[in-house]
Design a protein around this motif. Structure first.
Motif, mmCIF file in Angstrom:
data_model
loop_
_atom_site.group_PDB
_atom_site.id
_atom_site.type_symbol
_atom_site.label_atom_id
_atom_site.label_comp_id
_atom_site.label_asym_id
_atom_site.label_seq_id
_atom_site.Cartn_x
_atom_site.Cartn_y
_atom_site.Cartn_z
ATOM 1 N N PHE A 67 5.724 9.359 -3.124
ATOM 2 C CA PHE A 67 5.118 9.421 -4.444
ATOM 3 C C PHE A 67 4.127 8.293 -4.634
ATOM 4 C CE2 PHE A 67 9.113 11.466 -4.205
ATOM 5 C CZ PHE A 67 8.856 12.688 -4.781
ATOM 6 N N GLU A 68 3.151 8.549 -5.534
ATOM 7 C CA GLU A 68 2.129 7.531 -5.774
ATOM 8 C C GLU A 68 2.774 6.243 -6.240
ATOM 9 O OE1 GLU A 68 -1.006 9.041 -8.262
ATOM 10 O OE2 GLU A 68 -1.469 10.603 -6.784
ATOM 11 N N GLN A 69 3.798 6.377 -7.083
ATOM 12 C CA GLN A 69 4.549 5.200 -7.528
ATOM 13 C C GLN A 69 5.997 5.385 -7.133
ATOM 14 O OE1 GLN A 69 4.311 4.174 -11.655
ATOM 15 N NE2 GLN A 69 3.429 2.229 -11.028
ATOM 16 N N GLU A 70 6.498 4.429 -6.362
ATOM 17 C CA GLU A 70 7.900 4.482 -5.976
ATOM 18 C C GLU A 70 8.595 3.217 -6.465
ATOM 19 O OE1 GLU A 70 8.272 5.333 -1.795
ATOM 20 O OE2 GLU A 70 7.052 7.136 -1.945
ATOM 21 N N PRO A 71 9.780 3.305 -7.059
ATOM 22 C CA PRO A 71 10.496 4.544 -7.373
ATOM 23 C C PRO A 71 9.708 5.411 -8.374
ATOM 24 C CG PRO A 71 11.848 2.579 -7.859
ATOM 25 C CD PRO A 71 10.486 2.107 -7.519
ATOM 26 N N LEU A 72 9.909 6.714 -8.235
ATOM 27 C CA LEU A 72 9.286 7.668 -9.155
ATOM 28 C C LEU A 72 9.857 7.405 -10.549
ATOM 29 C CD1 LEU A 72 7.537 10.281 -9.307
ATOM 30 C CD2 LEU A 72 9.622 11.574 -8.865
ATOM 31 N N SER A 73 8.974 7.286 -11.551
ATOM 32 C CA SER A 73 9.468 6.900 -12.881
ATOM 33 C C SER A 73 10.290 8.039 -13.479
ATOM 34 C CB SER A 73 8.304 6.529 -13.796
ATOM 35 O OG SER A 73 7.686 7.707 -14.255
ATOM 36 N N LYS A 74 11.228 7.634 -14.341
ATOM 37 C CA LYS A 74 12.173 8.585 -14.961
ATOM 38 C C LYS A 74 11.450 9.728 -15.669
ATOM 39 C CE LYS A 74 16.735 7.076 -15.202
ATOM 40 N NZ LYS A 74 17.114 7.512 -13.879
#
Ligand code: GLV
Length: 315
Positions: free
Chosen positions: A253-260
């Protein structure tokens, strides 16, 4: 010889133990214990790192090599101050096998419709769907580096029809390999499942975009296991909405951790796994890293050398 260790919190203690065991003659210095003094910095000859702060590697005047604790180099590539020393990627056969099995698992799921049967069980429904023969089911692997090659070969061994596309020419037994931009549409033609194994660099950022996805037949699926930024998320969401792409199995994912509150979690056509397709094993990896350190000490190339883009410019 002192070795700097920084795995950015991922099992630092376990890594320290594994590396100390594999390199008993060396002093392993943990970066997480705080910034190093000037004298300590001068002792560091190798940096074993992942997600290391940009600019820090320039602080070690006697650095002889950088050993990455992973396969992807994009974060290190962003640090233009990396000294001109050999850089080694970590390619562990045990991890390649896990990634190949991850891909095989989801390709089988997609080919046989296991997800549907799970949903049917919840409704006590006995209903058979037409099945596609494995030899007619086509998988196309983008990127034929160590990961993509392992994935393609695993699928081919299991009877799938496999095509591969990569920046450079590859020859893999039983796999039709393509490599030029002109050949890309041929590689994508008739694809049932597209697997993203491309590394992230300036050539591959957003490579899987709306135009590329439009070359897939309607109803194809996507598995992404290398880096998220190779894929245009917007294009994927659009293709899922129009059912041009049927399902996406995403491990990166572009941002990890994947936001909630990321839309992926609840999306009915998306399966999310938390970057686990190939997690590093400290014990086996430490042995590979130790071997690479010894190679660099003998003035030999590490097993999987990496050319830093800033060094390319200098060369
Ligand atoms: C993990 O993502 C790696 O690059 O090894």
């Amino acid at each position: 010889v002192a070795i700097l260790l920084h795995n950015n919190g991922y099992g630092d203690h376990e890594w320290h133990q594994a590396l100390s065991h594999a390199l008993p003659e060396h002093n392993i210095v943990r970066f997480v214990d705080g910034p190093l003094s000037k004298a300590q910095c001068a002792e560091i000859e190798f940096a074993v790192i992942w997600d290391h702060p940009v600019g820090d590697l320039a602080n070690y005047p006697n650095l002889q090599g950088v050993l990455l604790l992973g396969a992807g180099t994009e974060r290190l590539d962003r640090d233009s101050s990396v000294p001109l020393v050999p850089i080694a990627r970590l390619i562990d056969p045990a991890v390649l096998q896990d990634m190949a099995h991850y891909a095989l698992y989801w390709v089988m799921d997609l080919q046989r419709g296991y997800l549907q049967y799970r949903a049917q069980q919840a409704l006590s429904q006995w209903h058979r769907h037409p099945s596609r023969a494995v030899a007619d089911f086509q998988v196309t692997v983008l990127g034929l580096g160590p990961v993509g090659s392992a994935v393609a070969q695993q699928l081919q061994l299991n009877g799938y029809q496999v095509k591969g596309w990569s920046k450079s020419q590859h020859h893999l037994k039983g796999i039709e390999c393509f490599h030029t931009t002109e050949q890309l549409p041929t590689a994508l033609h008739n694809t049932d499942v597209l697997i993203n194994c491309l590394p992230l660099n300036s050539n591959t950022e957003q490579f899987i975009d709306a135009q590329l996805l439009s070359k897939l037949p309607k109803g194809a699926s996507l598995i992404s296991i290398s880096r998220a930024n190779v894929l245009s998320e917007q294009a994927l969401f659009d293709c899922l909405a129009s059912a041009h792409v049927q399902r996406a199995i995403l491990d990166v994912f572009e941002q990890e951790p994947l936001s909630k509150n990321a839309p992926h979690w609840q999306h009915p056509q998306i399966t999310v796994t938390p970057h686990i397709s190939g997690a590093t094993y400290a014990r086996t990896a430490a042995i590979l890293i130790a071997a690479d350190i010894r190679k660099i000490q003998r003035n030999e190339q590490p097993s999987y050398p990496h050319q830093h883009p800033a060094h390319l410019v200098l060369a």
